[in-house]
Design a protein around this motif. Structure first.
Motif, PDB file in Angstrom:
ATOM      1  N   VAL A  72       0.839  -1.199   0.000  1.00  0.00           N
ATOM      2  CA  VAL A  72       0.000   0.000   0.000  1.00  0.00           C
ATOM      3  C   VAL A  72       0.871   1.245   0.000  1.00  0.00           C
ATOM      4  N   GLU A  73       0.318   2.329  -0.544  1.00  0.00           N
ATOM      5  CA  GLU A  73       0.993   3.623  -0.469  1.00  0.00           C
ATOM      6  C   GLU A  73       0.781   4.175   0.931  1.00  0.00           C
ATOM      7  N   THR A  74       1.837   4.677   1.540  1.00  0.00           N
ATOM      8  CA  THR A  74       1.727   5.162   2.917  1.00  0.00           C
ATOM      9  C   THR A  74       2.379   6.528   3.078  1.00  0.00           C
ATOM     10  N   THR A  75       1.810   7.304   3.987  1.00  0.00           N
ATOM     11  CA  THR A  75       2.385   8.586   4.393  1.00  0.00           C
ATOM     12  C   THR A  75       2.201   8.730   5.901  1.00  0.00           C
ATOM     13  N   LEU A  76       2.886   9.721   6.457  1.00  0.00           N
ATOM     14  CA  LEU A  76       2.796  10.013   7.895  1.00  0.00           C
ATOM     15  C   LEU A  76       2.344  11.448   8.105  1.00  0.00           C
ATOM     16  N   CYS A  95       2.975   9.301  20.730  1.00  0.00           N
ATOM     17  CA  CYS A  95       2.975  10.010  19.450  1.00  0.00           C
ATOM     18  C   CYS A  95       1.570  10.523  19.128  1.00  0.00           C
ATOM     19  N   ASP A  96       1.538  11.508  18.270  1.00  0.00           N
ATOM     20  CA  ASP A  96       0.310  11.980  17.650  1.00  0.00           C
ATOM     21  C   ASP A  96       0.503  11.830  16.155  1.00  0.00           C
ATOM     22  N   GLY A  97      -0.575  11.647  15.455  1.00  0.00           N
ATOM     23  CA  GLY A  97      -0.500  11.457  14.013  1.00  0.00           C
ATOM     24  C   GLY A  97      -1.013  10.086  13.638  1.00  0.00           C
ATOM     25  N   ALA A  98      -0.800   9.722  12.394  1.00  0.00           N
ATOM     26  CA  ALA A  98      -1.314   8.454  11.899  1.00  0.00           C
ATOM     27  C   ALA A  98      -0.502   8.002  10.701  1.00  0.00           C
ATOM     28  N   ILE A  99      -0.631   6.732  10.396  1.00  0.00           N
ATOM     29  CA  ILE A  99      -0.139   6.222   9.123  1.00  0.00           C
ATOM     30  C   ILE A  99      -1.334   6.253   8.188  1.00  0.00           C
ATOM     31  N   SER A 100      -1.193   6.946   7.088  1.00  0.00           N
ATOM     32  CA  SER A 100      -2.246   7.001   6.085  1.00  0.00           C
ATOM     33  C   SER A 100      -1.881   6.003   4.990  1.00  0.00           C
ATOM     34  N   ALA A 101      -2.754   5.030   4.766  1.00  0.00           N
ATOM     35  CA  ALA A 101      -2.490   3.975   3.780  1.00  0.00           C
ATOM     36  C   ALA A 101      -3.554   4.016   2.698  1.00  0.00           C
ATOM     37  N   GLU A 106      -8.635   3.335  -2.116  1.00  0.00           N
ATOM     38  CA  GLU A 106      -9.276   3.373  -0.801  1.00  0.00           C
ATOM     39  C   GLU A 106      -8.246   3.792   0.249  1.00  0.00           C
ATOM     40  N   ALA A 107      -8.553   4.869   0.964  1.00  0.00           N
ATOM     41  CA  ALA A 107      -7.631   5.387   1.980  1.00  0.00           C
ATOM     42  C   ALA A 107      -8.096   4.988   3.373  1.00  0.00           C
ATOM     43  N   ARG A 108      -7.139   4.711   4.213  1.00  0.00           N
ATOM     44  CA  ARG A 108      -7.436   4.363   5.600  1.00  0.00           C
ATOM     45  C   ARG A 108      -6.331   4.921   6.480  1.00  0.00           C
ATOM     46  N   GLU A 109      -6.712   5.402   7.667  1.00  0.00           N
ATOM     47  CA  GLU A 109      -5.718   5.929   8.602  1.00  0.00           C
ATOM     48  C   GLU A 109      -5.612   5.028   9.815  1.00  0.00           C
ATOM     49  N   PHE A 110      -4.369   4.802  10.234  1.00  0.00           N
ATOM     50  CA  PHE A 110      -4.082   4.018  11.425  1.00  0.00           C
ATOM     51  C   PHE A 110      -3.473   4.966  12.449  1.00  0.00           C
ATOM     52  N   SER A 111      -4.251   5.316  13.451  1.00  0.00           N
ATOM     53  CA  SER A 111      -3.823   6.290  14.445  1.00  0.00           C
ATOM     54  C   SER A 111      -2.646   5.755  15.261  1.00  0.00           C
ATOM     55  N   LEU A 112      -1.710   6.635  15.514  1.00  0.00           N
ATOM     56  CA  LEU A 112      -0.569   6.301  16.370  1.00  0.00           C
ATOM     57  C   LEU A 112      -0.739   6.909  17.758  1.00  0.00           C
ATOM     58  N   ALA A 113      -1.827   7.616  17.973  1.00  0.00           N
ATOM     59  CA  ALA A 113      -2.105   8.246  19.263  1.00  0.00           C
ATOM     60  C   ALA A 113      -2.623   7.201  20.250  1.00  0.00           C
ATOM     61  N   GLY A 114      -2.413   7.462  21.513  1.00  0.00           N
ATOM     62  CA  GLY A 114      -2.931   6.589  22.554  1.00  0.00           C
ATOM     63  C   GLY A 114      -2.107   5.331  22.768  1.00  0.00           C
ATOM     64  N   VAL A 115      -0.932   5.275  22.168  1.00  0.00           N
ATOM     65  CA  VAL A 115      -0.047   4.114  22.303  1.00  0.00           C
ATOM     66  C   VAL A 115       1.198   4.546  23.060  1.00  0.00           C
ATOM     67  N   ASN A 116       1.633   3.735  23.998  1.00  0.00           N
ATOM     68  CA  ASN A 116       2.885   3.995  24.710  1.00  0.00           C
ATOM     69  C   ASN A 116       3.954   3.063  24.156  1.00  0.00           C
ATOM     70  N   TYR A 117       5.003   3.664  23.599  1.00  0.00           N
ATOM     71  CA  TYR A 117       6.093   2.911  23.008  1.00  0.00           C
ATOM     72  C   TYR A 117       7.220   2.773  24.025  1.00  0.00           C
ATOM     73  N   LEU A 118       7.755   1.567  24.145  1.00  0.00           N
ATOM     74  CA  LEU A 118       8.916   1.328  24.988  1.00  0.00           C
ATOM     75  C   LEU A 118      10.152   1.482  24.113  1.00  0.00           C
ATOM     76  N   VAL A 119      11.058   2.355  24.521  1.00  0.00           N
ATOM     77  CA  VAL A 119      12.297   2.588  23.794  1.00  0.00           C
ATOM     78  C   VAL A 119      13.437   2.332  24.773  1.00  0.00           C
ATOM     79  N   VAL A 120      14.406   1.516  24.357  1.00  0.00           N
ATOM     80  CA  VAL A 120      15.524   1.155  25.239  1.00  0.00           C
ATOM     81  C   VAL A 120      16.839   1.474  24.547  1.00  0.00           C
ATOM     82  N   LYS A 121      17.850   1.666  25.370  1.00  0.00           N
ATOM     83  CA  LYS A 121      19.185   1.860  24.836  1.00  0.00           C
ATOM     84  C   LYS A 121      19.815   0.484  24.678  1.00  0.00           C
TER      85      LYS A 121
END
Length: 132
Positions: A72-76, A95-101, A106-121
């Motif tokens: 699919v074609e995607t944007t952020l 994060c705020d925003g979405a992946i637009s596919a 047919e376009a669909r957005e996948f929200s990235l809001a409301g998710v807590n990402y774990l980032v480690v060193k």
């Protein structure tokens, strides 16, 4: 005249040092930047870059996510991320925003809001390592 030349050189070197230090200080929120770079690699379909932004334990999950967007074609649109907590080598990012596919018009957005990402060193670099 010689004193003036030395003073000018000293001031020029001082300015270069100040600029270099401010560039380092401006590196900002590295855990959040890692999540943003992960999603940029995802929508640009750059699997090698994508894997560089994840920890070893999250690699298989990242590849599954990558595979789900390959046809699919995607944007952020409007992606922004920020750390909400950091404790040593662990950080939590939101994060705020979405992946637009778009697929066959047919376009669909996948929200990235409301998710807590774990980032480690890991290996000296910040890497996305899961969703909490």
């Amino acid at each position: 005249m010689q004193t003036r030349k030395i003073l000018l050189i000293t001031l020029s070197l001082a300015m270069l040092v100040i600029l270099a230090l401010s560039a380092c200080a401006g590196s900002g929120d590295l855990p959040a930047k890692t999540v943003e770079l992960y999603y940029q690699a995802l929508v640009e379909k750059d699997q090698v870059r994508l894997i560089n932004y994840v920890c070893a334990d999250y690699e298989s999950q990242a590849l599954l996510e990558f595979d789900s967007f390959t046809t699919v074609e995607t944007t952020l649109p409007n992606l922004t991320c920020q750390s909400v907590s950091q404790d040593g080598d662990r950080a939590e990012v939101t994060c705020d925003g979405a992946i637009s596919a778009s697929y066959e018009g047919e376009a669909r957005e996948f929200s990235l809001a409301g998710v807590n990402y774990l980032v480690v060193k890991e290996g000296g670099d910040w890497r996305l390592c899961g969703i909490q």
